[in-house]
Design a protein around this motif. Structure first.
Motif, short mmCIF file in Angstrom:
data_model
loop_
_atom_site.label_atom_id
_atom_site.label_comp_id
_atom_site.label_asym_id
_atom_site.label_seq_id
_atom_site.Cartn_x
_atom_site.Cartn_y
_atom_site.Cartn_z
N HIS A 221 0.86 -1.19 0.00
CA HIS A 221 0.00 0.00 0.00
C HIS A 221 0.89 1.23 0.00
O HIS A 221 2.08 1.15 0.30
CB HIS A 221 -0.89 0.02 1.26
CG HIS A 221 -0.10 0.26 2.52
ND1 HIS A 221 0.66 -0.73 3.13
CD2 HIS A 221 0.11 1.38 3.25
CE1 HIS A 221 1.27 -0.23 4.18
NE2 HIS A 221 0.96 1.06 4.29
N ASP A 223 0.63 5.26 1.72
CA ASP A 223 -0.16 5.87 2.78
C ASP A 223 -1.07 6.98 2.23
O ASP A 223 -0.71 7.66 1.27
CB ASP A 223 0.76 6.44 3.86
CG ASP A 223 1.53 5.34 4.60
OD1 ASP A 223 1.10 4.17 4.54
OD2 ASP A 223 2.56 5.65 5.23
N HIS A 278 4.70 0.36 -0.21
CA HIS A 278 5.49 -0.40 0.77
C HIS A 278 4.67 -1.55 1.35
O HIS A 278 3.44 -1.59 1.20
CB HIS A 278 6.05 0.51 1.87
CG HIS A 278 5.02 1.38 2.56
ND1 HIS A 278 4.48 2.51 1.99
CD2 HIS A 278 4.45 1.28 3.78
CE1 HIS A 278 3.63 3.07 2.83
NE2 HIS A 278 3.58 2.34 3.92
FE FE2 Z 1 2.13 2.41 5.46
#
Ligand code: FE2
Ligand code: AKG
Length: 344
Positions: A221, A223, A278
Motif C-alpha cells: 500500500h 499511505d 510499501h
Molecule cells: Fe504504510
C-alpha cells in the motif's frame, strides 16, 4: 457487506497451529522474501532544514531528491532523545504484552477503525494482515476518543501525547522545508494541510509468523497521509519499499525516524514527490513493534497540485479534491491504488 472482526493474530501465533488460508497472500507482485537488497534510504539532518546556511541549502536539496527518488528518508537530529524514543517503544510493547482481556477493553467496533484490533473482514476473498493494531486519533485534541487510550501501562497516554506534540511541530517544519526545497512559497503545502489537520497513531504488533514465506505483516500500500512518521522496531526489520518494480528492504537506523510522504503530498507536489508503495514482511522467530503516525490534511480543505508546480512542461497531473481519506479507503478496499483515482 459482510463485516466482522478477526481474532487477535497474537493468539493465533501462540496457538502453534497452521495459519488459516485467509492470511496467505496471493498478490502477484513477486515472492515474499526478507533477503532483498537494502534500499539506500537517504539520511536527512532535520536540524538543518530550518537553517539559512549553505549546509541548510544542501540538506534541502537532499530532501528533495530523497522524496523524488524513494519517497522517504531517515530523519536524524530530530530533537527527540534516544531515551525518549525508547520510552515510546516501551509503552507500545507493554500495551501489547497485557493479557488479552485487558487489551479488549479498548477493542474497536465494526463501525469504527479506532481502537485495538485488526483487519475488518469485508469479503470472503480478502487476505488478512499478520498484525494486531491499536489505532488512535491524536489531533485535533477535541476529537480524541479517550475511551480507546489505554490506561496501562500507566504512562501510555502521557508518552503518546508528548511524542505526537513533537511530531506535529516536526510535520509543520517538514512541510515548509518540502516547499522550500521546490523553490515555492514556504506555506504552500501547510496552507493545504490546514490548522486542524488530523494526526492518527497506529501501533503495530507483528507476532512471529510460522510462514513468513507466504504471509505478509501488511499488504502492499501507499499511505493516504501527507506525511507519515514511522518509529521502526529497534531490532527487527520488516519494512520493504518498491522502487522500479523491485522490493527493497528498509534498514533500521537506530533512533532515526523513517519519514515518508503519502499520497496527499504526491498530489500537492504535482508528482514531484513520490508516495512510496510499501509492505511489511513477517519474521519466523521474533515479534516486531512499530508506531506509525499519519499527518493528514484537514478534510474540508481542497488539496491539489500547487499552481507554481504546474507549467506547460509539467501539466497538472492530479485533480483538486476534498476529503481524500474517504476516496483512499473506498479504493483501498477494492484493491485499487487510491492515488489513481486522483489522476487526471
Ligand atoms: Fe504504510
Ligand atoms: O510497520 C511498518 O513497518 C509499516 C507500517 C505501515 O506501513 C503502516 O502502518 O501504514
Amino acid at each position: 457487506m459482510i463485516e466482522s472482526l478477526s481474532n487477535p493474530v497474537q493468539e493465533l501465533a501462540v496457538s502453534g497451529e497452521d495459519p488459516p488460508e485467509k492470511y496467505v497472500y496471493k498478490g502477484e507482485d513477486g515472492a515474499i522474501d526478507a533477503s532483498f537488497l537494502v534500499m539506500e534510504v537517504p539520511l536527512i539532518d532535520m536540524s538543518l532544514l530550518t537553517s539559512s546556511s549553505a549546509a541548510g541549502d544542501e540538506e534541502l536539496k537532499k530532501l528533495r531528491s530523497a522524496l523524488a527518488y524513494c519517497g522517504c528518508f531517515q530523519g536524524i537530529n530530530h530533537g527527540l532523545t534516544s531515551s525518549f524514543l525508547d520510552k515510546v517503544h516501551e509503552v507500545a510493547k507493554q500495551f501489547f504484552a497485557l493479557p488479552i482481556e485487558e487489551k479488549q477493553i479498548y477493542s474497536r467496533t465494526v463501525e469504527d477503525i479506532e481502537g485495538y484490533g485488526n483487519d475488518s473482514v469485508l469479503s470472503e476473498h480478502q487476505t488478512l494482515d499478520w498484525t494486531d493494531r491499536l489505532y488512535l486519533t491524536v489531533s485535533p485534541e477535541d476529537q480524541r476518543k479517550l475511551g480507546f487510550w489505554p490506561e496501562k501501562p500507566r504512562n501510555f497516554r502521557e508518552v503518546l501525547h508528548e511524542y505526537t506534540t513533537k511530531l506535529s511541530l516536526m510535520n509543520e517544519l517538514l512541510l515548509k522545508a518540502m516547499a522550500r526545497s521546490l523553490n515555492i512559497e514556504e506555506h504552500s503545502f501547510l496552507k493545504q494541510f490546514g490548522e486542524r489537520g488530523t494526526m492518527t497513531a497506529r501501533f503495530n504488533l507483528y507476532p512471529p509468523c510460522p510462514r513468513p514465506d507466504l504471509i505478509l505483516g501488511v499488504k502492499p500500500h501507499a499511505d493516504g497521509s501527507a506525511v507519515t512518521f514511522l518509529l521502526q522496531d529497534r531490532e527487527v526489520e520488516g519494512l520493504q519499499i518498491m522502487k522500479d518494480g523491485q522490493w527493497y528492504r528498509v534498514p533500521i537506523v537506530p533512533h532515526a525516524l523513517l519519514i515518508n510522504v503519502g499520497d496527499q503530498a504526491e498530489i500537492m507536489s504535482n508528482g514531484e514527490f513520490k508516495s512510496p508503495l510499501h509492505r511489511v514482511v513477517t519474521n519466523y522467530e521474533r515479534e516486531r513493534i512499530t508506531l506509525a503516525v499519519f499527518c493528514i490534511p484537514e478534510s474540508c480543505i481542497e488539496i491539489g497540485p500547487v499552481e507554481e508546480l504546474i507549467s506547460e512542461n509539467r501539466p497538472k497531473l492530479y485533480k483538486n479534491m476534498k476529503n481524500f481519506v474517504d476516496i483512499y479507503f473506498q479504493n483501498y478496499q477494492q484493491g485499487k491504488r487510491p492515488i489513481d483515482a486522483a489522476k487526471i
